[in-house]
Scaffold this motif. Sequence first.
Motif, PDB file in Angstrom:
ATOM      1  N   ALA A  48      -6.319   4.896   3.301  1.00 58.25           N
ATOM      2  CA  ALA A  48      -5.220   3.934   3.455  1.00 58.25           C
ATOM      3  C   ALA A  48      -4.572   3.964   4.840  1.00 58.25           C
ATOM      4  N   GLN A  49      -4.223   5.146   5.333  1.00 58.85           N
ATOM      5  CA  GLN A  49      -3.551   5.224   6.631  1.00 58.85           C
ATOM      6  C   GLN A  49      -4.461   4.792   7.778  1.00 58.85           C
ATOM      7  N   GLU A  50      -5.727   5.170   7.669  1.00 57.79           N
ATOM      8  CA  GLU A  50      -6.702   4.761   8.691  1.00 57.79           C
ATOM      9  C   GLU A  50      -6.867   3.240   8.682  1.00 57.79           C
ATOM     10  N   TYR A  51      -6.901   2.651   7.482  1.00 62.02           N
ATOM     11  CA  TYR A  51      -7.017   1.196   7.348  1.00 62.02           C
ATOM     12  C   TYR A  51      -5.816   0.502   8.002  1.00 62.02           C
ATOM     13  N   LEU A  52      -4.611   0.969   7.669  1.00 55.29           N
ATOM     14  CA  LEU A  52      -3.392   0.352   8.213  1.00 55.29           C
ATOM     15  C   LEU A  52      -3.325   0.504   9.735  1.00 55.29           C
ATOM     16  N   ILE A 103       0.841  -1.204   0.000  1.00 53.16           N
ATOM     17  CA  ILE A 103       0.000   0.000   0.000  1.00 53.16           C
ATOM     18  C   ILE A 103       0.872   1.248   0.000  1.00 53.16           C
ATOM     19  N   SER A 104       1.912   1.229   0.821  1.00 48.73           N
ATOM     20  CA  SER A 104       2.843   2.369   0.891  1.00 48.73           C
ATOM     21  C   SER A 104       3.478   2.653  -0.460  1.00 48.73           C
ATOM     22  N   ASP A 105       4.016   1.607  -1.078  1.00 45.85           N
ATOM     23  CA  ASP A 105       4.669   1.752  -2.389  1.00 45.85           C
ATOM     24  C   ASP A 105       3.656   2.195  -3.447  1.00 45.85           C
ATOM     25  N   PHE A 106       2.467   1.616  -3.414  1.00 51.70           N
ATOM     26  CA  PHE A 106       1.456   1.884  -4.427  1.00 51.70           C
ATOM     27  C   PHE A 106       1.030   3.350  -4.420  1.00 51.70           C
ATOM     28  N   PHE A 107       0.822   3.910  -3.220  1.00 50.87           N
ATOM     29  CA  PHE A 107       0.333   5.286  -3.134  1.00 50.87           C
ATOM     30  C   PHE A 107       1.440   6.334  -3.206  1.00 50.87           C
ATOM     31  N   GLU A 108       2.683   5.897  -3.389  1.00 53.37           N
ATOM     32  CA  GLU A 108       3.749   6.855  -3.687  1.00 53.37           C
ATOM     33  C   GLU A 108       3.519   7.496  -5.049  1.00 53.37           C
ATOM     34  N   ASN A 109       2.847   6.761  -5.929  1.00 55.04           N
ATOM     35  CA  ASN A 109       2.480   7.301  -7.236  1.00 55.04           C
ATOM     36  C   ASN A 109       1.224   8.152  -7.056  1.00 55.04           C
ATOM     37  N   PRO A 110       1.317   9.480  -7.264  1.00 57.22           N
ATOM     38  CA  PRO A 110       0.163  10.367  -7.029  1.00 57.22           C
ATOM     39  C   PRO A 110      -1.035  10.080  -7.927  1.00 57.22           C
ATOM     40  N   GLU A 111      -0.831   9.325  -8.996  1.00 53.55           N
ATOM     41  CA  GLU A 111      -1.946   9.004  -9.897  1.00 53.55           C
ATOM     42  C   GLU A 111      -2.804   7.853  -9.377  1.00 53.55           C
ATOM     43  N   ASN A 112      -2.279   7.088  -8.436  1.00 52.11           N
ATOM     44  CA  ASN A 112      -3.028   5.948  -7.892  1.00 52.11           C
ATOM     45  C   ASN A 112      -4.012   6.424  -6.821  1.00 52.11           C
ATOM     46  N   GLU A 113      -5.284   6.173  -7.043  1.00 56.99           N
ATOM     47  CA  GLU A 113      -6.319   6.654  -6.130  1.00 56.99           C
ATOM     48  C   GLU A 113      -7.006   5.560  -5.328  1.00 56.99           C
ATOM     49  N   GLU A 114      -6.860   4.302  -5.749  1.00 61.88           N
ATOM     50  CA  GLU A 114      -7.508   3.206  -5.026  1.00 61.88           C
ATOM     51  C   GLU A 114      -6.746   1.911  -5.268  1.00 61.88           C
TER      52      GLU A 114
END
Length: 197
Positions: free
Chosen positions: A114-118, A54-65
């Motif tokens: 994402a952060q709330e989920y983690l 999740i951390s790696d995935f959301f480093e890309n600002p284009e990824n929203e979900e």
Amino acid sequence: HLIVYDENTVFEKHKYFSANPQNSIEIDTYITDPDQRSCGKARALVYEGIKKHISDFFENPENEEIFLCSTLHRDNVSSKYVSEFFGLKDNLFVNRRSGRDREVHITRIKRSEAQEYLRHMAEKLAVLYRYNPDNIEISNESKEKIIHDQIKYEKAEFHRLNKARHRITGYKPNVPVMYKKIKKIKQLKKNLDEISR
């Protein structure tokens, strides 16, 4: 926009239309320590993998979900429990032409969640399995809520298994799992009493 698969499975179909191989990860629900079942090691390992991805995935600002998925045999309750622990509660049955039929579990996590989920998963692991490598502070109120929610889940699962056992004549595989559920509920209630003191 609702799909009903059975009396316990209702979800919004449009919620998963945007899932694809690039924004979805399959979690491994088959990891286990054969000598120490139910101690939480597998869940901790899965959590660490989810957290990193999740951390790696959301480093890309284009990824929203991002979508978390698991595929399991319908009678594999151990894998079902791992999936549902991580919030993969929407599911559908896949009737295959050959081989064993499967059940697919899925959930969607938005960037904003994402952060709330983690954090919630970290708290659940700390309270229910004493896995807390970052020594996060958890209020007694949060601990009690997590335990109450787990007791509710265990009771519902006990009743689901019991219903299945009575629906199919001579079907007994659920009985040992049901005994484990009773034992777990008692332990959770004991944990709740300890926090209340």
